[in-house]
Design an enzyme around this catalytic site. Structure first.
Site, PDB file in Angstrom:
ATOM      1  N   GLY A  45       1.381  -4.082   3.786  1.00 28.72           N
ATOM      2  CA  GLY A  45       0.930  -3.143   2.760  1.00 28.72           C
ATOM      3  C   GLY A  45       1.384  -3.633   1.401  1.00 28.72           C
ATOM      4  N   GLN A  50       3.684  -2.902  -7.238  1.00 25.92           N
ATOM      5  CA  GLN A  50       4.327  -4.165  -6.847  1.00 25.92           C
ATOM      6  C   GLN A  50       3.703  -5.388  -7.506  1.00 25.92           C
ATOM      7  OE1 GLN A  50       4.100  -2.957  -2.502  1.00 25.92           O
ATOM      8  NE2 GLN A  50       6.050  -4.073  -2.545  1.00 25.92           N
ATOM      9  N   CYS A 105      10.487  -4.364   2.487  1.00 22.48           N
ATOM     10  CA  CYS A 105       9.575  -4.219   1.355  1.00 22.48           C
ATOM     11  C   CYS A 105       9.449  -5.570   0.658  1.00 22.48           C
ATOM     12  CB  CYS A 105      10.136  -3.178   0.388  1.00 22.48           C
ATOM     13  SG  CYS A 105       9.083  -2.902  -1.054  1.00 22.48           S
ATOM     14  N   LEU A 106       8.225  -5.966   0.322  1.00 21.73           N
ATOM     15  CA  LEU A 106       8.021  -7.271  -0.325  1.00 21.73           C
ATOM     16  C   LEU A 106       8.725  -7.357  -1.674  1.00 21.73           C
ATOM     17  CD1 LEU A 106       4.248  -7.931   0.504  1.00 21.73           C
ATOM     18  CD2 LEU A 106       6.260  -8.854   1.672  1.00 21.73           C
ATOM     19  N   HIS A 147       5.084   4.496   3.409  1.00 24.29           N
ATOM     20  CA  HIS A 147       5.867   3.555   2.589  1.00 24.29           C
ATOM     21  C   HIS A 147       5.085   3.180   1.312  1.00 24.29           C
ATOM     22  CE1 HIS A 147       8.642  -0.024   2.076  1.00 24.29           C
ATOM     23  NE2 HIS A 147       7.619  -0.363   1.310  1.00 24.29           N
ATOM     24  N   GLU A 148       3.806   2.855   1.479  1.00 20.48           N
ATOM     25  CA  GLU A 148       2.991   2.469   0.318  1.00 20.48           C
ATOM     26  C   GLU A 148       2.749   3.663  -0.594  1.00 20.48           C
ATOM     27  OE1 GLU A 148       2.747  -0.592  -0.251  1.00 20.48           O
ATOM     28  OE2 GLU A 148       3.475  -1.089   1.738  1.00 20.48           O
ATOM     29  N   HIS A 151       5.423   4.134  -2.971  1.00 19.02           N
ATOM     30  CA  HIS A 151       5.338   3.224  -4.128  1.00 19.02           C
ATOM     31  C   HIS A 151       4.501   3.834  -5.249  1.00 19.02           C
ATOM     32  CE1 HIS A 151       7.383  -0.475  -3.083  1.00 19.02           C
ATOM     33  NE2 HIS A 151       6.774  -0.565  -1.914  1.00 19.02           N
TER      34      HIS A 151
HETATM   35 ZN    ZN Z   1       7.353  -1.688  -0.293  1.00 22.61          ZN
END
Ligand code: ZN
Length: 196
Positions: A45, A50, A105-106, A147-148, A151
């Site tokens: 995701g 991000q 998380c990226l 999770h997304e 964000h």
């Molecule tokens: Zn994340």
């Protein structure tokens, strides 16, 4: 085009996203770039925050999770090929007993912690063609969406940890914001940027 992923510590990750409309500049290209950036980093995701945009847009493809042999055949089937674009999403309901899942998380490489969330969600959103949908998701698909979704609300999974856990990972988070980390995808680090 692969975009740099914004690292922990950048204020954009704390910004609540604003709704967008069809006139948003080069939206199709932006969505393509987000998928490409996510796949390049082996993510499931990616939210607009991000890549530095405080708008209500995130993309999901849970296919990599479907290869987990601990999952039932049915779960694997649900996760395989689950590729979606969520625009102006709103979670209207979260139900069930909270369960823990080890999230990463990226934007926060190499940090993984158990996060508790409810298993079933109802979400209204527009797809990439601005067609409206209201759907119920559960299990790992819901987990990735939650999770997304956080964000686009300016929330990171580390915000949801206990104060003890937060203290324990504080040094690692500071290192990430300074770019003191080895990562094999493009990133932009807030404190590094300031130094230049
Ligand atoms: Zn994340």
């Amino acid at each position: 085009m692969i975009l740099p992923i914004i690292a922990y510590g950048d204020p954009v990750l704390k910004k609540v996203g604003v709704d967008i409309n069809k006139e948003y500049p080069q939206l199709d290209g932006l969505i393509d770039n987000m998928f490409e950036t996510m796949y390049n980093a082996y993510g499931v995701g990616l939210a607009a925050q991000q890549i530095g945009l405080a708008i209500r847009l995130f993309v999901v493809d849970t296919t990599p999770f479907s290869e987990d042999e601990d999952l039932s055949a049915e779960e694997q089937k649900t996760l395989s090929g689950f590729k979606r674009v969520f625009i102006n999403a709103k979670i209207t309901k979260e139900e069930g007993d909270e369960w823990a899942f080890n999230e990463g998380c990226l934007s926060i490489p190499e940090v993984r912690e158990d996060v508790f969330r409810k298993p079933t969600i109802t979400i209204s959103y527009l797809d990439e063609n601005f067609e409206p949908h209201t759907e119920v998701f559960s299990g790992l698909v819901a987990r990735v969406i939650q999770h997304e979704y956080d964000h686009i609300e300016g929330i990171l999974f580390t915000d949801k940890l206990s104060s003890l856990k937060k203290r324990l990972i504080k040094g690692r988070l500071t290192n990430i914001s300074k770019g003191k980390i080895d990562v094999d995808y493009r990133m932009r680090f807030p404190d590094q940027k300031k130094k230049r």
